[in-house]
Design an enzyme around this catalytic site. Structure first.
Site, PDB file in Angstrom:
ATOM      1  N   LYS A  41     -11.168  57.639 -98.110  1.00 52.23           N
ATOM      2  CA  LYS A  41     -10.134  57.892 -99.127  1.00 52.23           C
ATOM      3  C   LYS A  41     -10.818  58.280-100.436  1.00 52.23           C
ATOM      4  CE  LYS A  41      -6.085  55.629-101.260  1.00 52.23           C
ATOM      5  NZ  LYS A  41      -5.174  54.477-101.232  1.00 52.23           N
ATOM      6  N   SER A 116      -0.235  55.214-100.545  1.00 48.66           N
ATOM      7  CA  SER A 116      -0.926  56.306-101.179  1.00 48.66           C
ATOM      8  C   SER A 116      -1.982  56.984-100.306  1.00 48.66           C
ATOM      9  CB  SER A 116      -1.589  55.820-102.472  1.00 48.66           C
ATOM     10  OG  SER A 116      -2.584  54.851-102.200  1.00 48.66           O
ATOM     11  N   SER A 141      -0.602  50.593 -99.370  1.00 47.49           N
ATOM     12  CA  SER A 141      -1.082  51.968 -99.180  1.00 47.49           C
ATOM     13  C   SER A 141      -1.782  52.250 -97.872  1.00 47.49           C
ATOM     14  CB  SER A 141      -2.025  52.350-100.306  1.00 47.49           C
ATOM     15  OG  SER A 141      -1.269  52.741-101.406  1.00 47.49           O
TER      16      SER A 141
END
Ligand code: GLN
Length: 440
Positions: A41, A116, A141
């Site tokens: 990420k 997210s 997330s």
């Protein structure tokens, strides 16, 4: 690995997955992750590769070091494939708050991947090569995008994984975790990245565990609690139905299912957003155009310069959170908002602790809905975005581990079963998730 990069590039063109993609395969290593491509990420630092956390204000920031979780993967032979798209600093539930392109749901390109960590979940779903994703959750997330994209997402106990090299969102909540196509892949990657780290004093000093040892176990006699508050209001009927039938499945495998109550569920959302924004607003203070990322010509005094950089570098959502977070910590409001939110958090933790005296694992829907369409998201007010997190923020506030496993579809879109366990009891929930996944 050269072939993996080529395929990843094609997937990126189609779904918008990467903020940065490796262009050189390098040498193939040896170890537990040999042959695996690991994606990271974009809020986790990678040496020599731009790390933006989805924000314009970090454009051009190239870390001179790897986050601990990344070096642990390299040490086990993984190939670091690239940086996956996300909501700016983790601020979002649909991965639409981003400076670098919105990932598209593999099951329907007109729908969100969730946020997210949208890019991580999307890639995990579509990768046609051995892959697992390093991801991060503050308030859901990992679970949310895993559920929306139909993959497995594990958020470990707060402190189980090192955060050295993570671009912080809210320090009392942030946890680095993983995604995989299967429970097995997720358990493998989690085993590699968890454990003590001399660079992060907040990591729990517990010996590293091999979570793959929890695979293949039985749920015979395992006590599974269903929080009644999690199947009420706002959960789409069809979603609730899929989850109920998954829980019935676990029961038929020998688990003992009972109802439990988590009475502070309703106030956890407000508590979460106050705490998360308060911490975020202080964390974002370091992005001022001097040290990291975006720079502009130095003109005027420093206040003017900072304002200009921050006005350009932060999105509307980041600005909203800086303002709200600052407000809730201000003299005069601190007691009414921030400190009260902390007291609510203690109650939420007590709810879970009480429940885990009676059951081993809690089971619920991960999200109240399937992935919404982009045109639906556009119609929503910010508060409606926040409300989508109603089922994931409480376990994140409590710092307990959770796993989202696919449990069927509604209208062609995946639904997630959320299993939560007490602190440091990842093994139990992985055992239950794996038993459900393989049906025995
Ligand atoms: N949707 C939540 C938020 O916007 C959680 C995001 C996250 O876990 N990073 O704060």
């Amino acid at each position: 690995m050269r072939d993996v990069i080529r395929r990843a590039r094609l997937l990126d063109e189609r779904y918008n997955i990467f903020n940065a993609l490796a262009d050189d395969a390098g040498e193939v290593g040896t170890g537990r992750l040999a042959g695996y491509a690991v994606s990271v990420k974009d809020n986790i630092c990678t040496k020599g590769v731009q790390t933006t956390a989805g924000s314009r204000i970090l454009e051009g920031y190239v870390p001179p070091f790897d986050a601990t979780v990344v070096s642990k993967c390299r040490d086990e032979g993984a190939f670091i494939l690239g940086k996956t798209t996300q909501d700016e600093f983790g601020f979002g539930t649909f991965n639409v708050n981003t400076a670098y392109g919105i990932p598209r749901n593999p099951h329907d390109p007109e729908r969100s991947c969730g946020g997210s960590s949208g890019g991580a979940a999307c890639l995990t779903a579509v990768a046609d090569f051995p892959h697992a994703a390093i991801s991060e959750s503050t308030g859901g997330s990992i679970s949310c995008p895993a559920s929306f994209c139909g993959v497995v997402g594990v958020t470990p106990t707060y402190g189980r994984t090192s955060r050295w090299g993570l671009v912080d969102y809210a320090n009392s909540l942030d946890k680095i975790g993983v995604m995989g196509k299967t429970v097995e892949e997720a358990a493998l990657l989690l085993s590699v990245i968890s454990g003590p780290d001399e660079y992060d004093s907040t990591v729990l000093r517990v010996p590293p565990e091999d979570f793959t040892e929890s695979l293949g176990g039985s749920v015979e006699g395992m006590r599974i609690g269903v929080p009644e508050e999690y199947l009420l209001e706002g959960v789409e009927e069809m979603v609730a139905e899929r989850v109920r039938s998954a829980i019935d499945g676990l029961q038929s495998l020998g688990a003992v299912v009972s109802d439990v109550s988590l009475p502070h569920t309703g106030v956890s959302l407000a508590s979460y957003y106050i705490i998360a924004m308060a911490e975020a607003s202080t964390n974002l203070a370091k992005f001022c155009g001097l040290r990291y990322g975006l720079h502009m010509p130095l003109e005027g005094n420093f206040d003017e310069y900072f304002s200009r950089v921050r006005a350009r570098g932060f999105s509307e959502e980041a600005k909203r959170r800086v303002i709200l977070g600052t407000f809730t910590r201000m003299a005069g409001y601190r007691d009414a908002y921030y400190l009260k939110a902390l007291r609510v958090r203690t109650r939420v933790i007590k709810d879970f602790k009480r429940a885990f005296e009676e059951v081993d694992v809690l089971a619920a829907p991960t999200m109240p809905v399937v992935a919404p369409r982009f045109d639906e998201i556009e119609e929503m007010e910010p508060i409606q975005h926040y409300m989508m997190d109603v089922l994931t923020v409480a376990p994140n506030l409590a710092g307990i581990p959770m796993i989202s496993v696919p449990c069927g579809e509604v209208g062609g879109m995946p639904v997630g079963l959320h299993l939560m366990a007490d602190h440091l009891q990842e093994g139990k929930m992985i055992r239950a998730a794996h038993a459900y996944e393989v049906g025995r």
